[in-house]
Design a protein around this motif. Structure first.
Motif, PDB file in Angstrom:
ATOM      1  N   LEU A  52       0.836  -1.202   0.000  1.00  0.00           N
ATOM      2  CA  LEU A  52       0.000   0.000   0.000  1.00  0.00           C
ATOM      3  C   LEU A  52       0.870   1.251   0.000  1.00  0.00           C
ATOM      4  N   LEU A  53       1.896   1.254   0.859  1.00  0.00           N
ATOM      5  CA  LEU A  53       2.752   2.431   0.982  1.00  0.00           C
ATOM      6  C   LEU A  53       3.428   2.770  -0.351  1.00  0.00           C
ATOM      7  N   ARG A  54       3.932   1.723  -1.016  1.00  0.00           N
ATOM      8  CA  ARG A  54       4.662   1.941  -2.276  1.00  0.00           C
ATOM      9  C   ARG A  54       3.734   2.312  -3.424  1.00  0.00           C
ATOM     10  N   SER A  55       2.432   2.234  -3.199  1.00  0.00           N
ATOM     11  CA  SER A  55       1.503   2.691  -4.235  1.00  0.00           C
ATOM     12  C   SER A  55       1.401   4.209  -4.220  1.00  0.00           C
ATOM     13  N   PHE A  56       1.637   4.816  -3.032  1.00  0.00           N
ATOM     14  CA  PHE A  56       1.431   6.259  -2.904  1.00  0.00           C
ATOM     15  C   PHE A  56       2.461   7.074  -3.675  1.00  0.00           C
ATOM     16  N   ASN A  57       3.647   6.501  -3.960  1.00  0.00           N
ATOM     17  CA  ASN A  57       4.579   7.217  -4.840  1.00  0.00           C
ATOM     18  C   ASN A  57       4.827   6.414  -6.127  1.00  0.00           C
ATOM     19  N   ARG A  58       3.904   5.519  -6.415  1.00  0.00           N
ATOM     20  CA  ARG A  58       3.934   4.731  -7.659  1.00  0.00           C
ATOM     21  C   ARG A  58       5.258   3.986  -7.830  1.00  0.00           C
ATOM     22  N   MET A  59       5.827   3.485  -6.732  1.00  0.00           N
ATOM     23  CA  MET A  59       7.067   2.708  -6.795  1.00  0.00           C
ATOM     24  C   MET A  59       6.883   1.436  -7.625  1.00  0.00           C
ATOM     25  N   HIS A  60       5.667   0.896  -7.582  1.00  0.00           N
ATOM     26  CA  HIS A  60       5.418  -0.370  -8.286  1.00  0.00           C
ATOM     27  C   HIS A  60       5.583  -0.240  -9.794  1.00  0.00           C
ATOM     28  N   ASP A  61       5.572   1.014 -10.292  1.00  0.00           N
ATOM     29  CA  ASP A  61       5.719   1.196 -11.742  1.00  0.00           C
ATOM     30  C   ASP A  61       7.119   0.845 -12.227  1.00  0.00           C
ATOM     31  N   LEU A  62       8.073   0.689 -11.289  1.00  0.00           N
ATOM     32  CA  LEU A  62       9.439   0.351 -11.706  1.00  0.00           C
ATOM     33  C   LEU A  62       9.515  -1.079 -12.232  1.00  0.00           C
ATOM     34  N   TYR A  63       8.527  -1.889 -11.910  1.00  0.00           N
ATOM     35  CA  TYR A  63       8.558  -3.286 -12.328  1.00  0.00           C
ATOM     36  C   TYR A  63       7.340  -3.550 -13.190  1.00  0.00           C
ATOM     37  N   PRO A  64       7.513  -4.322 -14.264  1.00  0.00           N
ATOM     38  CA  PRO A  64       6.414  -4.453 -15.229  1.00  0.00           C
ATOM     39  C   PRO A  64       5.286  -5.348 -14.703  1.00  0.00           C
TER      40      PRO A  64
END
Ligand SMILES: Nc1ncnc2c1ncn2[C@@H]1O[C@H](COP(=O)(O)OP(=O)(O)O)[C@@H](O)[C@H]1O
Ligand SMILES: [Mg+2]
Lengths: 261, 280
Positions: free
Chosen positions: A56-68
């Motif tokens: 959830l936390l890493r969604s707030f700065n869109r960190m998950h976009d680093l991985y496809p």
């Protein structure tokens, strides 16, 4: 059913029916989650390991976009827009929503260059301006006294606790609106931990803070609001004291009294 | 014998055997080095560095053409091979995101690393020397670059992957665009390892003879035109050492000595980089 209170303060973030699915997962790892994040407050996220706090936390700065292949759904409103929108400018977003990681992440460069990194990214070149901002950030992160005489030295020579405060200085140097902390003290000794906790409480004057922790005492000490997560869902969000003293949900009560986790 | 005594006995036997094997290996190494240093130093003199090659029996013959040719060929090979190898390694580690293509590139470069270098020489002969109609320093440099690329590519790939992904994430979290994350954080973190890979790649090709025989060939006189056949220490050494003339053989020893010292220093410097990094 979950018990999610509304907050009287202004909301810096508003999470609405948020869902997140990792690449390769058939079911959402975070399910239909809604919660407010109050401005200039500390919001703690607690819950057993694997419940989705980091996700959830890493969604707030869109960190998950680093991985496809990772998928978001629903809304996270910030400054009046949904930051999950594909058109969102992630570089600007990340300068406004900073992050501190579990392990210190000092870059392989000098202490000064570490703190100046984000400022230089934003185009600040003027030497005296840089000096001022670096000094101020190091002071605000309560590490200036320990490093003022060796700013040119490699940051990797600092202790773990010092590196973590250096990372906080680096993050606040660019004056973000929100700071996300993912278990920032789990790799630190008790004294360094206390230092970081004091810092978190002080910083909320200027930034809104979301902190993930597996340590309930820590959540109780530093936060204004606490959210309890379980299996990808937010079970309860309440004022920290109320949540720990009179939890509304049975699951919350079982967790904070140590029946599982 | 009880179990304990048996264990000690086996341990002693294995230790003795492996120590002896190590000593045999080492003694050959020192024998080779000893002969090389003895003959090489004896053959060394100032004339070797200032005179060009000459027919057997001439007094003032030297290796100037081979030294300069070698330097030129290796420099051109490095200028082509290092950027290509580092960039390809960067693609594999930072951009490919576990794609099939990346796995294929890794496999192919592993195969290329173990391919006999004479095959690479023959390949460059076919695609460069024959169409151009003559041997050239360029062809030699291309052959060496082809040998160098997979080495640098794989070490760069490995070294970049050793940089923790949280370090990249921390840079992204400050709003850095990807190319800046790579240049300012990932390359910095992997600097020592990548440099070592480059030095070892150069050291490896600097000692190659076979791929140059087909490509840059040889020249007994000084030539700095990369478009012409060009002398190199390795090919010169091969020619002189296999000749029946004693003065040429002496020059061969000198060439072998200079080349070995050059490669040895590259290796030592490369290892020092790594040590320094680990010591931190
Ligand atoms: N990169 C990933 N790919 C796939 N699944 C993941 C990944 N990271 C975490 N998960 C899964 O998502 C769930 C939530 O994980 P996480 O957010 O790390 O939990 P927490 O931080 O609360 O311990 C877990 O079930 C975990 O297995
Ligand atoms: Mg976590």
């Amino acid at each position: 059913m979950a018990t999610i209170i509304d907050v009287p303060e202004e909301k810096i973030l508003h999470v609405n029916n948020f869902e997140f699915t990792y690449a390769g997962s058939d079911v959402p790892n975070i399910k239909k989650l809604s919660m407010p994040i109050a401005k200039n407050c500390v919001t703690a996220l607690i819950g057993p390991s694997g419940c989705g706090k980091t996700t959830l936390l890493r969604s707030f700065n869109r960190m998950h976009d680093l991985y496809p292949g990772n998928k978001y759904a629903g809304e996270v409103l910030f400054e009046g827009r949904n930051i999950l929108d594909v058109k969102e400018d992630l570089i600007t977003l990340r300068t406004k929503i900073g992050m501190i990681f579990q392990k210190p992440t000092a870059f392989p460069m000098s202490i000064f260059d570490n703190v100046a990194y984000g400022l230089r990214l934003q185009g600040m070149k003027n030497r005296s301006e840089l000096n001022d901002r670096v000094e101020k950030s190091l002071k605000d992160a309560a590490i200036w006294n320990e490093v003022s005489t060796r700013l040119k030295q490699d940051a990797n020579g600092l202790s773990g606790g010092q590196q973590q405060r250096l990372c906080i200085a680096r993050a606040i140097a660019v004056e973000p609106e929100i700071l996300l902390f993912d278990e920032p003290t789990s790799a630190l000794d008790p004294i360094s931990t206390q230092g970081i906790e004091i810092l978190v409480s002080e910083l909320k004057e200027r930034v809104s803070i979301v902190i993930v922790t597996h340590n309930m005492q820590q959540a109780a000490r530093v936060s204004d609001y606490t959210g309890f997560m379980y299996l990808g869902e937010l079970i309860e969000l309440g004022q920290t004291e109320e949540l720990f003293v009179t939890p509304k949900e049975k699951l919350t009560e079982e967790y904070i009294t140590g029946k599982f986790g | 014998m009880n179990y304990r005594q048996k264990r000690i006995a086996i341990n002693n036997i294995v230790m003795t055997l492996s120590t002896i094997s190590a000593l045999i290996g080492l003694s050959f190494l020192f024998w080779i080095l000893g002969v090389l240093i003895f003959n090489g130093i004896e053959a060394l003199n100032i004339g070797i560095f200032i005179n060009e090659g000459a027919p057997p029996g001439y007094e003032n013959s030297g290796l100037k053409q081979a030294l300069i040719g070698q330097l030129l060929i290796v420099m051109y090979a490095t200028a082509a091979g290092v950027p290509l190898g580092v960039l390809a390694g960067t693609y594999l580690s930072e951009y490919s995101q576990g794609s099939k293509l990346a796995e294929i590139i890794r496999d192919i470069s592993d195969i290329m690393m173990s391919a006999p270098s004479i095959v690479i020489g023959a390949f460059v002969y076919a695609i460069v020397v024959i169409p151009m109609g003559h041997f050239s320093g360029y062809a030699g440099a291309i052959a060496l670059a082809i040998i160098m690329i997979p080495i640098i590519l794989r070490t760069t790939d490995d070294m970049l992957q050793l940089v923790p992904s949280t370090l990249r994430e921390a840079a992204f979290a400050l709003g850095a665009p990807k190319y800046k994350v790579i240049i300012q954080v990932v390359y910095r973190g992997a600097r020592a390892g990548v440099l070592t890979g480059i030095l070892l790649g150069i050291a490896r090709v600097a000692g190659e003879t076979a791929p140059l025989l087909f490509t840059s060939f040889n020249d007994n006189f000084l030539n700095t035109d990369m478009n012409e056949a060009m002398a190199s220490l390795t090919v010169t050494m091969y020619n002189y050492a296999t000749s029946p003339y004693e003065d040429w053989q002496r020059l061969g020893w000198a060439a072998a000595f200079i080349l070995s010292m050059f490669i040895l220093s590259l290796n030592i410097i490369g290892r020092l980089f790594l040590l320094q990094k680990r010591g931190k």
